[in-house]
Scaffold this motif. Sequence first.
Motif, PDB file in Angstrom:
ATOM      1  N   LYS A 165       0.844  -1.192   0.000  1.00  0.00           N
ATOM      2  CA  LYS A 165       0.000   0.000   0.000  1.00  0.00           C
ATOM      3  C   LYS A 165       0.881   1.245   0.000  1.00  0.00           C
ATOM      4  O   LYS A 165       1.957   1.237   0.589  1.00  0.00           O
ATOM      5  CB  LYS A 165      -0.885   0.026   1.243  1.00  0.00           C
ATOM      6  CG  LYS A 165      -1.872  -1.110   1.288  1.00  0.00           C
ATOM      7  CD  LYS A 165      -2.707  -1.052   2.538  1.00  0.00           C
ATOM      8  CE  LYS A 165      -3.657  -2.246   2.534  1.00  0.00           C
ATOM      9  NZ  LYS A 165      -4.439  -2.339   3.736  1.00  0.00           N
ATOM     10  N   PRO A 166       0.403   2.332  -0.616  1.00  0.00           N
ATOM     11  CA  PRO A 166       1.163   3.582  -0.564  1.00  0.00           C
ATOM     12  C   PRO A 166       1.106   4.195   0.836  1.00  0.00           C
ATOM     13  O   PRO A 166       0.148   3.972   1.578  1.00  0.00           O
ATOM     14  CB  PRO A 166       0.451   4.475  -1.585  1.00  0.00           C
ATOM     15  CG  PRO A 166      -0.926   3.916  -1.713  1.00  0.00           C
ATOM     16  CD  PRO A 166      -0.825   2.455  -1.410  1.00  0.00           C
ATOM     17  N   VAL A 167       2.143   4.946   1.194  1.00  0.00           N
ATOM     18  CA  VAL A 167       2.195   5.694   2.455  1.00  0.00           C
ATOM     19  C   VAL A 167       2.724   7.095   2.165  1.00  0.00           C
ATOM     20  O   VAL A 167       3.303   7.354   1.111  1.00  0.00           O
ATOM     21  CB  VAL A 167       3.077   4.997   3.527  1.00  0.00           C
ATOM     22  CG1 VAL A 167       2.488   3.647   3.905  1.00  0.00           C
ATOM     23  CG2 VAL A 167       4.512   4.864   3.073  1.00  0.00           C
ATOM     24  N   LEU A 168       2.534   7.981   3.107  1.00  0.00           N
ATOM     25  CA  LEU A 168       3.044   9.359   3.035  1.00  0.00           C
ATOM     26  C   LEU A 168       2.627  10.060   1.745  1.00  0.00           C
ATOM     27  O   LEU A 168       3.446  10.700   1.069  1.00  0.00           O
ATOM     28  CB  LEU A 168       4.568   9.379   3.187  1.00  0.00           C
ATOM     29  CG  LEU A 168       5.125   8.797   4.474  1.00  0.00           C
ATOM     30  CD1 LEU A 168       6.643   8.800   4.453  1.00  0.00           C
ATOM     31  CD2 LEU A 168       4.606   9.551   5.688  1.00  0.00           C
ATOM     32  N   GLY A 169       1.352   9.907   1.398  1.00  0.00           N
ATOM     33  CA  GLY A 169       0.842  10.585   0.202  1.00  0.00           C
ATOM     34  C   GLY A 169       1.499  10.126  -1.078  1.00  0.00           C
ATOM     35  O   GLY A 169       1.563  10.880  -2.043  1.00  0.00           O
ATOM     36  N   GLY A 170       2.003   8.903  -1.091  1.00  0.00           N
ATOM     37  CA  GLY A 170       2.624   8.359  -2.296  1.00  0.00           C
ATOM     38  C   GLY A 170       4.132   8.499  -2.335  1.00  0.00           C
ATOM     39  O   GLY A 170       4.775   8.058  -3.282  1.00  0.00           O
ATOM     40  N   LEU A 171       4.731   9.094  -1.311  1.00  0.00           N
ATOM     41  CA  LEU A 171       6.186   9.255  -1.284  1.00  0.00           C
ATOM     42  C   LEU A 171       6.879   7.977  -0.827  1.00  0.00           C
ATOM     43  O   LEU A 171       8.092   7.893  -0.763  1.00  0.00           O
ATOM     44  CB  LEU A 171       6.571  10.426  -0.374  1.00  0.00           C
ATOM     45  CG  LEU A 171       7.910  11.085  -0.654  1.00  0.00           C
ATOM     46  CD1 LEU A 171       7.978  11.617  -2.076  1.00  0.00           C
ATOM     47  CD2 LEU A 171       8.155  12.201   0.334  1.00  0.00           C
ATOM     48  N   GLY A 172       6.069   6.962  -0.548  1.00  0.00           N
ATOM     49  CA  GLY A 172       6.621   5.682  -0.141  1.00  0.00           C
ATOM     50  C   GLY A 172       5.576   4.599  -0.247  1.00  0.00           C
ATOM     51  O   GLY A 172       4.438   4.842  -0.661  1.00  0.00           O
ATOM     52  N   SER A 173       5.977   3.390   0.119  1.00  0.00           N
ATOM     53  CA  SER A 173       5.035   2.270   0.180  1.00  0.00           C
ATOM     54  C   SER A 173       5.498   1.307   1.263  1.00  0.00           C
ATOM     55  O   SER A 173       6.664   1.295   1.654  1.00  0.00           O
ATOM     56  CB  SER A 173       4.923   1.561  -1.173  1.00  0.00           C
ATOM     57  OG  SER A 173       6.144   0.966  -1.552  1.00  0.00           O
ATOM     58  N   MET A 174       4.528   0.526   1.742  1.00  0.00           N
ATOM     59  CA  MET A 174       4.826  -0.466   2.759  1.00  0.00           C
ATOM     60  C   MET A 174       4.113  -1.743   2.373  1.00  0.00           C
ATOM     61  O   MET A 174       2.991  -1.706   1.879  1.00  0.00           O
ATOM     62  CB  MET A 174       4.326   0.008   4.129  1.00  0.00           C
ATOM     63  CG  MET A 174       4.714  -0.946   5.253  1.00  0.00           C
ATOM     64  SD  MET A 174       4.118  -0.424   6.883  1.00  0.00           S
ATOM     65  CE  MET A 174       4.709   1.236   6.998  1.00  0.00           C
ATOM     66  N   ASP A 175       4.807  -2.864   2.545  1.00  0.00           N
ATOM     67  CA  ASP A 175       4.125  -4.112   2.278  1.00  0.00           C
ATOM     68  C   ASP A 175       4.274  -5.084   3.425  1.00  0.00           C
ATOM     69  O   ASP A 175       5.165  -4.966   4.252  1.00  0.00           O
ATOM     70  CB  ASP A 175       4.534  -4.725   0.937  1.00  0.00           C
ATOM     71  CG  ASP A 175       5.979  -5.074   0.815  1.00  0.00           C
ATOM     72  OD1 ASP A 175       6.403  -6.065   1.421  1.00  0.00           O
ATOM     73  OD2 ASP A 175       6.692  -4.366   0.088  1.00  0.00           O
ATOM     74  N   ARG A 176       3.342  -6.031   3.444  1.00  0.00           N
ATOM     75  CA  ARG A 176       3.306  -7.094   4.449  1.00  0.00           C
ATOM     76  C   ARG A 176       3.475  -8.414   3.711  1.00  0.00           C
ATOM     77  O   ARG A 176       2.671  -8.766   2.853  1.00  0.00           O
ATOM     78  CB  ARG A 176       1.975  -7.061   5.187  1.00  0.00           C
ATOM     79  CG  ARG A 176       1.865  -8.093   6.288  1.00  0.00           C
ATOM     80  CD  ARG A 176       0.572  -7.857   7.076  1.00  0.00           C
ATOM     81  NE  ARG A 176       0.550  -8.660   8.275  1.00  0.00           N
ATOM     82  CZ  ARG A 176      -0.061  -9.840   8.365  1.00  0.00           C
ATOM     83  NH1 ARG A 176      -0.691 -10.348   7.319  1.00  0.00           N
ATOM     84  NH2 ARG A 176      -0.040 -10.506   9.508  1.00  0.00           N
ATOM     85  N   TYR A 177       4.533  -9.122   4.064  1.00  0.00           N
ATOM     86  CA  TYR A 177       4.913 -10.391   3.435  1.00  0.00           C
ATOM     87  C   TYR A 177       4.605 -11.502   4.427  1.00  0.00           C
ATOM     88  O   TYR A 177       5.058 -11.444   5.576  1.00  0.00           O
ATOM     89  CB  TYR A 177       6.406 -10.334   3.107  1.00  0.00           C
ATOM     90  CG  TYR A 177       7.016 -11.597   2.588  1.00  0.00           C
ATOM     91  CD1 TYR A 177       7.120 -11.818   1.227  1.00  0.00           C
ATOM     92  CD2 TYR A 177       7.520 -12.563   3.457  1.00  0.00           C
ATOM     93  CE1 TYR A 177       7.716 -12.979   0.734  1.00  0.00           C
ATOM     94  CE2 TYR A 177       8.105 -13.724   2.979  1.00  0.00           C
ATOM     95  CZ  TYR A 177       8.194 -13.924   1.618  1.00  0.00           C
ATOM     96  OH  TYR A 177       8.780 -15.063   1.135  1.00  0.00           O
ATOM     97  N   THR A 178       3.841 -12.509   4.008  1.00  0.00           N
ATOM     98  CA  THR A 178       3.517 -13.624   4.904  1.00  0.00           C
ATOM     99  C   THR A 178       3.718 -14.954   4.182  1.00  0.00           C
ATOM    100  O   THR A 178       3.378 -15.097   3.004  1.00  0.00           O
ATOM    101  CB  THR A 178       2.064 -13.548   5.405  1.00  0.00           C
ATOM    102  OG1 THR A 178       1.172 -13.501   4.291  1.00  0.00           O
ATOM    103  CG2 THR A 178       1.841 -12.342   6.285  1.00  0.00           C
ATOM    104  N   THR A 179       4.289 -15.911   4.905  1.00  0.00           N
ATOM    105  CA  THR A 179       4.474 -17.255   4.384  1.00  0.00           C
ATOM    106  C   THR A 179       4.373 -18.252   5.539  1.00  0.00           C
ATOM    107  O   THR A 179       4.678 -17.913   6.687  1.00  0.00           O
ATOM    108  CB  THR A 179       5.832 -17.417   3.669  1.00  0.00           C
ATOM    109  OG1 THR A 179       5.927 -18.749   3.149  1.00  0.00           O
ATOM    110  CG2 THR A 179       7.011 -17.161   4.590  1.00  0.00           C
ATOM    111  N   ASP A 180       3.960 -19.459   5.205  1.00  0.00           N
ATOM    112  CA  ASP A 180       3.945 -20.542   6.195  1.00  0.00           C
ATOM    113  C   ASP A 180       5.293 -21.257   6.251  1.00  0.00           C
ATOM    114  O   ASP A 180       5.539 -22.031   7.167  1.00  0.00           O
ATOM    115  CB  ASP A 180       2.855 -21.568   5.843  1.00  0.00           C
ATOM    116  CG  ASP A 180       1.463 -20.985   5.994  1.00  0.00           C
ATOM    117  OD1 ASP A 180       1.285 -20.062   6.813  1.00  0.00           O
ATOM    118  OD2 ASP A 180       0.547 -21.447   5.292  1.00  0.00           O
TER     119      ASP A 180
END
Length: 157
Positions: free
Chosen positions: A44-59
């Motif tokens: 997802k974008p953060v800081l009005g588009g000046l960055g992004s953050m993701d969540r990685y999940t695995t078993d």
Amino acid sequence: MPERDGRHDFDFYHGRWQVKNRRLKERLAGSDEWIEFDAIDECKPVLGGLGSMDRYTTDWGGGIVGMALRLYRPQTRQWFVYWASDRDGVLEPPLIGAFRDGVGVFEGQEAHQGRMLPSRAVWSQITERSLRWEQALSPDGGKTWETNWVMHMTRLA
């Protein structure tokens, strides 16, 4: 010609991705045995588009939850890419770089067996529906590189 503003370079990655991981069983040990496993990554974008953050999940490996934080610095036109996981809760030093001709190259240092070694991540083969990411370490200050992790991602949403 003014330099290109790369603040939207990671916009392609916003969304949900199926990740096919292929990782060396042992890094910098002459290994050619690869481990394969699946994961999901949501960005997802953060800081009005000046960055992004993701969540990685695995078993895989008893389960891993990780996150990447990417922040763009307009002054230098570079991205700073940070990683942390529930394995140790440490925000690792950033890989720093940019995209050129559709390929993103990001370099920095990574801990390996008590030493900090040159590390590189490359984003390539980027389309609307898929992409490739790979990571490499250098045991000799950047003269040679061993690719130790490759991800092929396919968009889910």
